[in-house]
Design a protein around this motif. Structure first.
Motif, mmCIF file in Angstrom:
data_model
loop_
_atom_site.group_PDB
_atom_site.id
_atom_site.type_symbol
_atom_site.label_atom_id
_atom_site.label_comp_id
_atom_site.label_asym_id
_atom_site.label_seq_id
_atom_site.Cartn_x
_atom_site.Cartn_y
_atom_site.Cartn_z
ATOM 1 N N ARG A 288 43.479 48.347 41.126
ATOM 2 C CA ARG A 288 43.175 49.353 40.113
ATOM 3 C C ARG A 288 42.753 48.699 38.799
ATOM 4 O O ARG A 288 41.859 49.185 38.111
ATOM 5 C CB ARG A 288 44.384 50.266 39.898
ATOM 6 N N ALA A 289 43.416 47.590 38.437
ATOM 7 C CA ALA A 289 43.069 46.898 37.194
ATOM 8 C C ALA A 289 41.660 46.309 37.281
ATOM 9 O O ALA A 289 40.895 46.340 36.315
ATOM 10 C CB ALA A 289 44.083 45.793 36.907
ATOM 11 N N ARG A 290 41.298 45.793 38.452
ATOM 12 C CA ARG A 290 39.973 45.203 38.636
ATOM 13 C C ARG A 290 38.872 46.250 38.553
ATOM 14 O O ARG A 290 37.817 46.032 37.989
ATOM 15 C CB ARG A 290 39.917 44.490 39.987
ATOM 16 N N ASP A 291 39.147 47.430 39.122
ATOM 17 C CA ASP A 291 38.155 48.498 39.120
ATOM 18 C C ASP A 291 38.152 49.300 37.827
ATOM 19 O O ASP A 291 37.227 50.079 37.578
ATOM 20 C CB ASP A 291 38.394 49.450 40.292
ATOM 21 N N GLY A 292 39.224 49.155 37.033
ATOM 22 C CA GLY A 292 39.306 49.903 35.794
ATOM 23 C C GLY A 292 39.576 51.374 35.989
ATOM 24 O O GLY A 292 39.275 52.192 35.129
#
Length: 247
Positions: free
Chosen positions: A232-236
């Protein structure tokens, strides 16, 4: 009292909707203490495991079931207190001892004590490594151990579902009592504790037909949560949790 009221009301509904199977009920003693050691597929294990028995099973449960807020939290507390579930605080360093003493008290009153050696629900339907707390309980209490294998219950109510699924027939198999008398007096030996626990888990694996994973289920769940958060952090974006992310 509430336990038997709920069983009288909910039991027939479960029987009609899912037609659960039960095998080996004669292995469960009609009186006196016994440890009901079960695999853990779903929250519905509590219902389908106890349904065919004329005796009450007292389960050890995490304290979070008794601390919820709002309408759902109140109903949850009412239900778990009413059916005689024993709350266990798993956050502190004495959690293991607290669970042990709570279990010994229940057995000392001649009850059937339900325990899930995996410590949490399976994240994917496989059988995971058991924690040795069950072995300490077995050797300290010297109560008979009845293996209780749940089948297909996760297909009805997994951790991610809100509404139970119809069309699947769950089952419970009760095995012959396991004899650990050869280990009595050795409850402080870590190798003995592991041997007792592994024998219980091997029996459950044979009875349930599950694939066995020699890891703790909680570790696998935590890894999945970390991967989901990283994704989720990578995809924002908030994204959807990975299967098995929730406790």
């Amino acid at each position: 009292m509430l336990y038997w009221v709920l069983k009288a009301v909910v039991g027939p509904i479960l029987a009609v909707l899912w037609q659960p199977r039960a095998e080996g009920v004669h292995h469960v003693p009609r009186s006196g203490p016994a440890i009901m050691a079960s695999n853990h597929l779903s929250a519905f294990d509590h219902f389908f495991g106890a349904l065919p028995l004329r005796r009450k099973i007292t389960f050890l449960a995490k304290q979070e079931y008794f601390t919820g807020t709002g309408a759902f939290g109140r109903v949850q507390r009412w239900f778990f207190r009413g059916v005689g579930t024993v709350p266990i605080d798993r956050s502190g360093g004495t959690a293991g001892e607290d669970a042990l003493h709570a279990g010994l008290r229940a057995l000392g009153h001649g009850r059937l004590l339900g325990i899930y050696p995996e410590g949490t629900r399976s994240p994917d339907g496989r059988l995971y490594r058991g924690k040795t707390g069950v072995a300490r309980l077995v050797l300290r209490s010297r109560a008979p151990v009845i293996p209780m294998a749940m089948t297909n219950v996760d297909r009805i109510m997994s951790a991610r579902r809100v509404v139970p699924r119809l069309g699947t027939r769950p089952g419970v198999r009760f095995g012959a009592p396991l004899d650990f008398s050869r280990y009595y007096g050795m409850e402080h030996d870590p190798l003995v504790l592991r041997a007792v626990t592994d024998e219980i888990m091997y029996t459950l694996m044979q009875m349930s037909g599950q694939e066995y994973v020699d890891r703790y289920a909680q570790e696998v769940k935590e890894e999945r949560r970390q991967r989901s958060r990283a994704h989720r952090a990578r995809d924002g974006t908030s994204g959807r949790p990975l299967p098995g992310e929730s406790p």
